[in-house]
Design an enzyme around this catalytic site. Structure first.
Site, PDB file in Angstrom:
ATOM      1  N   LYS A 100      -9.941  -0.286  10.425  1.00  0.00           N
ATOM      2  CA  LYS A 100     -10.110  -1.733   9.635  1.00  0.00           C
ATOM      3  C   LYS A 100     -10.573  -2.729  10.578  1.00  0.00           C
ATOM      4  CE  LYS A 100      -6.920  -0.034   6.337  1.00  0.00           C
ATOM      5  NZ  LYS A 100      -7.694   0.361   4.983  1.00  0.00           N
ATOM      6  N   CYS A 141      -5.027   2.237  -3.586  1.00  0.00           N
ATOM      7  CA  CYS A 141      -3.860   3.051  -2.994  1.00  0.00           C
ATOM      8  C   CYS A 141      -2.437   1.941  -3.179  1.00  0.00           C
ATOM      9  CB  CYS A 141      -3.867   3.428  -1.388  1.00  0.00           C
ATOM     10  SG  CYS A 141      -4.904   4.470  -1.005  1.00  0.00           S
ATOM     11  N   HIS A 143       0.913  -1.270  -0.081  1.00  0.00           N
ATOM     12  CA  HIS A 143      -0.104  -0.023   0.049  1.00  0.00           C
ATOM     13  C   HIS A 143       0.718   1.302  -0.088  1.00  0.00           C
ATOM     14  CE1 HIS A 143      -2.677   2.897   1.703  1.00  0.00           C
ATOM     15  NE2 HIS A 143      -3.545   2.111   1.726  1.00  0.00           N
ATOM     16  N   ASP A 166       3.246  -4.349   8.015  1.00  0.00           N
ATOM     17  CA  ASP A 166       1.998  -3.560   7.825  1.00  0.00           C
ATOM     18  C   ASP A 166       0.931  -4.367   8.072  1.00  0.00           C
ATOM     19  OD1 ASP A 166      -0.261  -2.517   6.778  1.00  0.00           O
ATOM     20  OD2 ASP A 166       0.588  -1.653   5.145  1.00  0.00           O
ATOM     21  N   GLN A 201      -4.283  -5.498   7.532  1.00  0.00           N
ATOM     22  CA  GLN A 201      -5.317  -6.523   6.980  1.00  0.00           C
ATOM     23  C   GLN A 201      -4.690  -7.777   8.041  1.00  0.00           C
ATOM     24  OE1 GLN A 201      -7.719  -5.784   5.395  1.00  0.00           O
ATOM     25  NE2 GLN A 201      -7.108  -4.168   4.370  1.00  0.00           N
TER      26      GLN A 201
HETATM   27  C1  LIG Z   1      -2.431  -2.853   3.453  1.00  0.00           C
HETATM   28  C2  LIG Z   1      -2.731  -1.626   3.964  1.00  0.00           C
HETATM   29  N1  LIG Z   1      -1.709  -0.625   4.503  1.00  0.00           N
HETATM   30  C3  LIG Z   1      -2.033   0.455   5.091  1.00  0.00           C
HETATM   31  C4  LIG Z   1      -3.066   1.193   5.011  1.00  0.00           C
HETATM   32  C5  LIG Z   1      -3.324   2.579   5.366  1.00  0.00           C
HETATM   33  O1  LIG Z   1      -4.440   2.477   6.346  1.00  0.00           O
HETATM   34  P1  LIG Z   1      -4.707   3.932   7.030  1.00  0.00           P
HETATM   35  O2  LIG Z   1      -5.061   4.685   5.727  1.00  0.00           O
HETATM   36  O3  LIG Z   1      -5.862   3.668   7.680  1.00  0.00           O
HETATM   37  O4  LIG Z   1      -3.618   4.366   7.692  1.00  0.00           O
HETATM   38  C6  LIG Z   1      -4.004   0.046   4.081  1.00  0.00           C
HETATM   39  C7  LIG Z   1      -5.560   0.867   4.329  1.00  0.00           C
HETATM   40  O5  LIG Z   1      -6.237   0.643   3.158  1.00  0.00           O
HETATM   41  C8  LIG Z   1      -3.855  -1.060   3.902  1.00  0.00           C
HETATM   42  O6  LIG Z   1      -4.991  -1.888   3.263  1.00  0.00           O
END
Ligand SMILES: Cc1ncc(COP(=O)(O)O)c(C=O)c1O
Lengths: 405, 141
Positions: free
Chosen positions: A225, A363, A122, A199, A202
């Site tokens: 999430k 993203c 991401h 990260d 998920q």
């Molecule tokens: C794998 C992963 N990393 C990072 C994020 C970023 O999370 P946040 O925007 O809530 O900080 C997401 C959210 O879509 C994600 O799915």
């Protein structure tokens, strides 16, 4: 077995109608819906306990501080950290990664040092490292993945050199659904004394996470999430790293003493929690984690896996549908495209029928560049989704795909 | 035909659909009628911002009328542009400038398209009108 119908009653938003149809929410990978207990915990807090933490002698402030530190303890137990001061509350997962990129980076990264990420990350796990590399003239190296969405561990092992300072990879890809071989990645990095950040956007909402068993050096969580409120996140870091790292932001609470000439920093975890944190959010997040535990992370994960296999089986039968991400170890999300249609076309028609699916690049533009596609349609699952919902959605996708042939 | 006559015709065409699936099918079919922009005009300068998908729009001015061409990588967007072009193409800059596009609301497009998409729709209309203003200017100089 989960009693899904009973569990659904915990989530008031699921009663919503969209364009006159029942809402079918398949966008939990973007954010999960909130159970009533989490919603209530926020209202309760402002109704009964609100007061700034760590700052007052008066009873309410003490109570509020206690609730905040209780929340930290809940998180500690939830991911089985060794110490509660290894839990830092942040305003999201993105902030947690940025914190490490800054504080670890300022402390340990020198010109020509190397940081390794994967090609399926991401943007939150790409951009902070690019910024760090630019700042420090360090080098970002990338673990590629194959057509099925599986990371190439041979290449990964060759990427690690004596210059490698950190590896940062996702637990599960939010686009491909790949569950990465995290234990193996960590073991290999540790052979070379390289720390690993996970990260975990998920992760905890789908299975039990034990950071000590994983032996990861940093683990990041997006509260929203994981059935918690928006604006909350968690950074877990091993004491040995957090302790050495310079603070991320300056302000109140992160200090021990301040004179106008010099400041002595507070101990962990407060060193990394400058200013008034979202203590209400932290409490609500702890409530969400307790809720997940009360249902059972393993039961949730198994249920979601069943939904994923059912959806995969149904959509695979449709020749106009291409699924992106076919890793053997897969979880919680299903990305696909319909022949002849842009992802937004499909998403828009699905929306009209009450199905909430995300479309676009999620993203994670490098993944789209790899497959040379404008984006995907993504079905993602939460504990409250049912097999009937999956069947109805796949049927609708079949109908829609005919419209574009 | 005048702009409002065309709009009324479209509203009538849409009135037979009681189901959104049918409306979308019709819009998808319309996408095939779109007068496609020349490939050499598919440049950054002609991209319309504010759409989830890519949209290009160009205009030519001949014999007092504006002819629009466009394209998009999304089919429904293409169908919608096709509708807009049906209404506004081959009209004078003056009437395009002053056109009240009531058909969009009447056939349910405005409120029913997702917000990101509606923004794109508005951006498209704005760009079409900007062309009209520009050509009008040239004419009256
Ligand atoms: C794998 C992963 N990393 C990072 C994020 C970023 O999370 P946040 O925007 O809530 O900080 C997401 C959210 O879509 C994600 O799915």
């Amino acid at each position: 077995m989960l009693d899904i119908q009973k569990l659904r009653l915990d989530f008031p938003i699921l009663q919503t109608k969209i364009h006159g149809k029942d809402l079918v929410y398949f966008d939990s990978a973007a954010t999960t819906q909130k159970p009533q207990v989490v919603i209530d915990s926020i209202v309760d807090y402002y109704t009964k306990y609100n007061s700034n933490i760590h700052r007052g002698i008066h009873s309410l402030s003490q109570l509020s501080t206690q609730l905040y530190e209780d929340a930290r303890e809940t998180v500690k137990q939830f991911i089985n950290a060794e110490h509660n001061y290894e839990i830092v509350f942040t305003k999201g997962l993105t902030e947690a990664i940025n914190l490490v990129a800054f504080s670890f980076g300022e402390t340990f990264i020198k010109p020509n040092d190397e940081i390794i990420i994967s090609a399926m990350e991401h943007h939150a796990n790409i951009v902070p490292w690019q910024m760090l590399c630019e700042r420090k003239q360090a080098i970002l190296k990338i673990i590629p993945f194959d057509n099925d969405g599986v990371l190439d561990l041979d290449i990964y092992k060759n990427l690690i050199t004596e210059k490698t300072k950190l590896v940062s990879v996702s637990y599960i890809s939010n686009v491909l659904g790949t569950k990465n071989p995290i234990p193996e990645i960590i073991k290999f990095a540790h052979l070379h004394n390289v720390p690993v950040l996970i990260d975990g956007a998920q992760s905890v909402q789908h299975e039990k996470i034990d950071v000590q068993k994983l032996d990861c050096d940093f683990f990041t969580i997006a509260g929203h999430k994981a059935y918690g409120p928006n604006g909350t996140g968690v950074l877990y870091g091993k004491e040995k790293w957090l302790d050495k790292m310079v603070p991320y932001q300056g302000g109140g609470d992160m200090i021990k003493t301040v004179t106008l000439q010099k400041t002595e920093y507070n101990t962990l975890p407060f060193k990394f929690e400058a200013g008034t944190t979202d203590y209400v959010g932290a409490h609500a997040l702890a409530t969400a984690f307790k809720y997940i535990e009360s249902i059972g992370a393993e039961l949730i994960g198994n249920h979601e896996k069943q939904l994923l296999s059912l959806a995969t089986e149904k959509l695979s039968k449709n020749e106009a549908v291409t699924i992106y991400g076919n890793a053997p170890q897969k979880s919680c999300v299903l990305s696909f495209l319909v022949k002849g249609a842009h992802p937004a076309d499909v998403g828009m028609i699905l929306d009209k029928q009450g199905f909430a699916l995300r479309t676009g690049t999620h993203c994670a533009e490098p993944i789209m560049q790899y497959y040379n596609i404008p984006g995907t349609i993504r079905m993602s699952f939460g504990m409250y989704n049912t097999t009937d919902e999956v069947l109805a959605c796949c049927e609708m996708i079949d109908r829609i795909s005919k419209m574009f042939q | 035909m005048e702009i409002n006559e065309i709009q009324d015709q479209i509203i009538e065409d849409f009135s037979v659909f009681d189901d959104w699936m049918d409306k979308y099918q019709y819009i998808i079919d319309l996408s095939k009628e779109l007068k496609i922009i020349k490939s050499e005009e598919k440049v950054e300068q002609n991209v319309i911002k504010g759409c989830q998908s890519q949209v290009w729009l160009s205009a030519e001015y001949t014999n007092g009328k504006i002819i629009y061409t466009a394209d998009s990588d999304a089919i429904i967007t293409k169908g919608i542009i096709s509708l807009l072009i049906k209404v506004l193409s081959n009209q004078s800059p003056e009437s395009i400038k002053n056109a009240d596009l009531y058909f969009i609301e009447a056939i349910g497009l405005k409120e029913n398209l997702s917000p990101t998409r509606s923004n794109g729709l508005l951006a498209m209309i704005k760009q079409m009108k900007l062309y009209a203003i520009a050509f009008d200017h040239k004419e009256n100089r």
